[in-house]
Design a protein around this motif. Structure first.
Motif, PDB file in Angstrom:
ATOM      1  N   ARG A  58       5.486  21.415  13.189  1.00  0.00           N
ATOM      2  CA  ARG A  58       5.726  21.390  11.750  1.00  0.00           C
ATOM      3  C   ARG A  58       5.717  22.821  11.215  1.00  0.00           C
ATOM      4  O   ARG A  58       4.894  23.645  11.556  1.00  0.00           O
ATOM      5  N   LYS A  59       6.649  23.100  10.322  1.00  0.00           N
ATOM      6  CA  LYS A  59       6.682  24.415   9.681  1.00  0.00           C
ATOM      7  C   LYS A  59       5.841  24.359   8.410  1.00  0.00           C
ATOM      8  O   LYS A  59       6.093  23.539   7.537  1.00  0.00           O
ATOM      9  N   THR A  60       4.855  25.201   8.318  1.00  0.00           N
ATOM     10  CA  THR A  60       4.001  25.241   7.128  1.00  0.00           C
ATOM     11  C   THR A  60       4.037  26.639   6.549  1.00  0.00           C
ATOM     12  O   THR A  60       4.532  27.595   7.169  1.00  0.00           O
ATOM     13  N   ALA A 118      13.066  20.342  -0.430  1.00  0.00           N
ATOM     14  CA  ALA A 118      11.677  20.180  -0.864  1.00  0.00           C
ATOM     15  C   ALA A 118      10.787  21.371  -0.500  1.00  0.00           C
ATOM     16  O   ALA A 118       9.894  21.720  -1.282  1.00  0.00           O
ATOM     17  N   PRO A 119      10.974  22.039   0.672  1.00  0.00           N
ATOM     18  CA  PRO A 119      10.133  23.213   0.951  1.00  0.00           C
ATOM     19  C   PRO A 119      10.268  24.303  -0.110  1.00  0.00           C
ATOM     20  O   PRO A 119       9.282  24.935  -0.480  1.00  0.00           O
ATOM     21  N   THR A 120      11.489  24.532  -0.593  1.00  0.00           N
ATOM     22  CA  THR A 120      11.666  25.520  -1.654  1.00  0.00           C
ATOM     23  C   THR A 120      11.005  25.041  -2.938  1.00  0.00           C
ATOM     24  O   THR A 120      10.355  25.816  -3.649  1.00  0.00           O
ATOM     25  N   ARG A 121      11.180  23.762  -3.259  1.00  0.00           N
ATOM     26  CA  ARG A 121      10.514  23.191  -4.424  1.00  0.00           C
ATOM     27  C   ARG A 121       9.000  23.308  -4.291  1.00  0.00           C
ATOM     28  O   ARG A 121       8.299  23.499  -5.283  1.00  0.00           O
ATOM     29  N   GLY A 151       0.810  -1.207   0.000  1.00  0.00           N
ATOM     30  CA  GLY A 151       0.000   0.000   0.000  1.00  0.00           C
ATOM     31  C   GLY A 151       0.844   1.257   0.000  1.00  0.00           C
ATOM     32  O   GLY A 151       2.078   1.219   0.010  1.00  0.00           O
ATOM     33  N   PHE A 152       0.151   2.399  -0.017  1.00  0.00           N
ATOM     34  CA  PHE A 152       0.805   3.704   0.033  1.00  0.00           C
ATOM     35  C   PHE A 152       0.835   4.160   1.489  1.00  0.00           C
ATOM     36  O   PHE A 152      -0.213   4.261   2.134  1.00  0.00           O
ATOM     37  N   THR A 153       2.024   4.436   1.982  1.00  0.00           N
ATOM     38  CA  THR A 153       2.196   4.851   3.368  1.00  0.00           C
ATOM     39  C   THR A 153       2.610   6.307   3.408  1.00  0.00           C
ATOM     40  O   THR A 153       3.667   6.680   2.860  1.00  0.00           O
ATOM     41  N   ILE A 154       1.790   7.141   4.039  1.00  0.00           N
ATOM     42  CA  ILE A 154       2.077   8.569   4.183  1.00  0.00           C
ATOM     43  C   ILE A 154       2.700   8.769   5.554  1.00  0.00           C
ATOM     44  O   ILE A 154       2.069   8.483   6.584  1.00  0.00           O
ATOM     45  N   ILE A 155       3.932   9.233   5.588  1.00  0.00           N
ATOM     46  CA  ILE A 155       4.679   9.369   6.840  1.00  0.00           C
ATOM     47  C   ILE A 155       4.880  10.850   7.105  1.00  0.00           C
ATOM     48  O   ILE A 155       5.575  11.542   6.348  1.00  0.00           O
ATOM     49  N   THR A 156       4.255  11.360   8.155  1.00  0.00           N
ATOM     50  CA  THR A 156       4.308  12.785   8.450  1.00  0.00           C
ATOM     51  C   THR A 156       4.623  12.995   9.927  1.00  0.00           C
ATOM     52  O   THR A 156       4.719  12.038  10.707  1.00  0.00           O
ATOM     53  N   HIS A 157       4.769  14.256  10.321  1.00  0.00           N
ATOM     54  CA  HIS A 157       5.236  14.544  11.673  1.00  0.00           C
ATOM     55  C   HIS A 157       4.108  14.459  12.701  1.00  0.00           C
ATOM     56  O   HIS A 157       2.983  14.874  12.439  1.00  0.00           O
ATOM     57  N   GLY A 158       4.430  13.922  13.843  1.00  0.00           N
ATOM     58  CA  GLY A 158       3.517  13.880  14.979  1.00  0.00           C
ATOM     59  C   GLY A 158       4.313  13.780  16.261  1.00  0.00           C
ATOM     60  O   GLY A 158       5.412  13.206  16.284  1.00  0.00           O
ATOM     61  N   LEU A 200      10.650  15.208   9.375  1.00  0.00           N
ATOM     62  CA  LEU A 200       9.228  15.278   9.056  1.00  0.00           C
ATOM     63  C   LEU A 200       8.588  16.604   9.470  1.00  0.00           C
ATOM     64  O   LEU A 200       7.417  16.838   9.160  1.00  0.00           O
ATOM     65  N   GLN A 201       9.338  17.462  10.165  1.00  0.00           N
ATOM     66  CA  GLN A 201       8.790  18.782  10.491  1.00  0.00           C
ATOM     67  C   GLN A 201       8.624  19.631   9.235  1.00  0.00           C
ATOM     68  O   GLN A 201       7.794  20.549   9.204  1.00  0.00           O
ATOM     69  N   THR A 202       9.396  19.339   8.192  1.00  0.00           N
ATOM     70  CA  THR A 202       9.328  20.142   6.969  1.00  0.00           C
ATOM     71  C   THR A 202       8.969  19.330   5.734  1.00  0.00           C
ATOM     72  O   THR A 202       8.655  19.911   4.696  1.00  0.00           O
ATOM     73  N   VAL A 203       8.997  17.993   5.811  1.00  0.00           N
ATOM     74  CA  VAL A 203       8.767  17.164   4.633  1.00  0.00           C
ATOM     75  C   VAL A 203       7.897  15.971   5.017  1.00  0.00           C
ATOM     76  O   VAL A 203       8.112  15.354   6.067  1.00  0.00           O
ATOM     77  N   THR A 204       6.920  15.639   4.188  1.00  0.00           N
ATOM     78  CA  THR A 204       6.125  14.421   4.335  1.00  0.00           C
ATOM     79  C   THR A 204       6.600  13.406   3.299  1.00  0.00           C
ATOM     80  O   THR A 204       6.727  13.732   2.122  1.00  0.00           O
TER      81      THR A 204
END
Length: 476
Positions: A472-474, A265-268, A73-80, A123-127
């Motif tokens: 997380r920085k958004t 990636a944040p700049t991208r 499957g597709f696993t989305i890994i993000t900050h927590g 993961l604070q800046t990239v998922t």
């Protein structure tokens, strides 16, 4: 970047979204998609080292690894702040997450989506989005129960960086890999990086050259370019693994460069958002202009026929009164009814079909000057080829008579948006990044690992939970 992000949202809300609704164009990005953090999609053959690379980046065994396929499957890994997992139904139904668009792919796909929250610094800046390994058996959508190439395309369009992994044993030879390149990754070369992983398995330069050449050969068949994209030849250091006889310094540098691209990636992300709104506005303009012009021509034809019928029947009625042939008035009235029936059910439908079939000609007529003078005439034609099937479908289903001609002020605002405001945003982003450019201190995990090493060096986890936990920085 915050300022640019707010401006992008304003362009969608004030101009693009209302115009898209008026002409039944595809919806713009949702608020969740606009507010999402930068995303990196990892693709590759099974056992190409995607999950091992994810674990190395995060400094923890987040994903299962192994020689056989370990993840379907597709696993989305993000900050927590704490390690937590959510199933697919909870992910796609949450309006605060940018994954509602996965629902149309069906319940079979939703059941193969997972969300993992981890307190890792990266993961604070990239998922990160890890995907199932691509194999030979699943050559069509029935092999997995859902449209795998379509799902990959959905994620790839929204990702800010796409890493495609290959390994020495299968350098691009699986049928599903070639299918994904042709159907899912077309047109996103600007954010795709090719990775030949596990180069520490080679024991001779001859073996490495053969695998690298095979990968280039296979990529040349699916990437329609004279020059192939750069290939990152690298590996993930694993404890107690036999040391390769090849010099590893260049491969370690390639791994550090790859991690550096991932950290950018944040700049991208912001650059991709500008590119996305530019492409959306240009496609919406062509869609609305052609449909609006065809609708206006249909109304002109209807007005001419109705006017001619009224003039003819009015003349006959006046002649009947003048000659005293009042008895002919019922026949004239019946002729009027028949004329309007023929116009409404024969002439106008035939005209509508003819106008829809001539959409390409209408496009050429509306943009004759641009196609002659602009250097990007071929780009304009390519955009229309992409938009035209959907425009014809909308015109046939909704009926041209339900549309109005695109207003002059809307056209001017779109021209200003694509010709001045969006390029100005890109210039602001470039200047901001140039003014703030400074050499970043080397992180421990980005330094080359020396052999022998008891444990591979990994990015550290974020310590602590509560008020001291970094958020997380958004951009919104």
């Amino acid at each position: 970047m915050e300022k640019i992000a707010v401006q992008i949202r304003g362009f969608y809300d004030d101009l693009l979204d209302p115009l898209a609704k008026e002409f039944f164009f595809r919806r713009p990005p949702t608020l969740g998609e606009l507010r999402r953090p930068p995303q990196v999609l990892l693709l590759g053959n099974h056992s190409s080292g995607k999950s091992t690379f994810v674990n190395y980046l995060l400094g923890d065994d987040v994903q299962n690894t192994g020689v056989a396929p370990t993840d379907d499957g597709f696993t989305i890994i993000t900050h927590g702040a704490t390690a937590t997992e959510r199933d697919g139904a909870a992910v796609v139904s949450n309006p605060d997450l940018p994954y509602e668009g996965l629902r149309p792919f069906g319940s079979q796909l939703v059941s193969h989506v997972r969300l993992k929250l981890r307190p890792a610094e990266l993961l604070q800046t990239v998922t990160l989005i890890d995907s199932p390994g691509m194999i030979d058996a699943a050559k069509d959508e029935t092999g997995r129960g859902y449209d795998f190439p379509g799902v990959v395309r959905w994620f790839a369009e929204r990702a800010d960086l796409v890493l495609v992994f290959f390994d020495p044993d299968k350098p691009g030879t699986t049928g599903e890999t070639l299918q994904v390149f042709r159907e899912s990754l077309s047109g996103i070369d600007h954010k795709m990086l090719i990775v030949l992983n596990k180069v520490d398995q080679f024991q001779s330069l001859h073996d490495f050259a053969r695998a690298y050449g095979a990968l280039c050969w296979n990529l040349g068949k699916v990437i329609p370019r004279k020059d192939l994209p750069m290939i990152y030849n690298t590996f993930v250091p694993v404890a107690d693994k036999p040391k390769s006889r090849l010099p590893m310094e260049d491969f370690e540098k390639a791994r550090n460069d790859l991690i550096g691209e991932l950290r950018r990636a944040p700049t991208r992300r912001m650059d991709n958002q500008i590119t996305q709104i530019q492409a959306y506005a240009e496609r919406l303009r062509l869609h609305a202009m052609v449909i609006g012009e065809a609708a206006n021509r249909l109304r002109s034809v209807r007005a001419r026929w109705v006017g001619l019928s009224i003039l003819l029947l009015g003349g006959l009625s006046a002649a009947a009164f003048a000659t005293g042939m009042v008895v002919a008035l019922p026949g004239i009235a019946l002729a009027a009814v028949l004329a309007f029936v023929v116009i409404g059910y024969v002439t106008l439908p035939r005209t509508k079909r003819r106008l829809i079939a001539r959409f390409d000609q209408i496009f050429e007529e509306l943009h004759d000057r641009e196609l002659l003078l602009l250097d990007r005439a071929e780009d304009l034609r390519m955009i229309w080829e992409e938009v035209s099937p959907r425009a014809r479908e909308i015109a046939e289903k909704r009926g041209l008579q339900s549309f109005e001609k695109m207003r002059w002020d809307d056209r001017e605002r779109l021209e200003e948006l694509t010709g001045r405001l969006i390029p100005q945003l890109r210039s602001e982003l470039y200047n901001a990044m140039r003014d703030n450019e400074a050499p970043a201190p080397a992180l421990e995990q980005d330094r080359p690992a020396m052999f022998p090493a008891p444990e591979p060096r990994r990015p550290r986890l974020v310590e602590g939970v509560g008020s001291e936990t970094p958020r997380r920085k958004t951009f919104f």
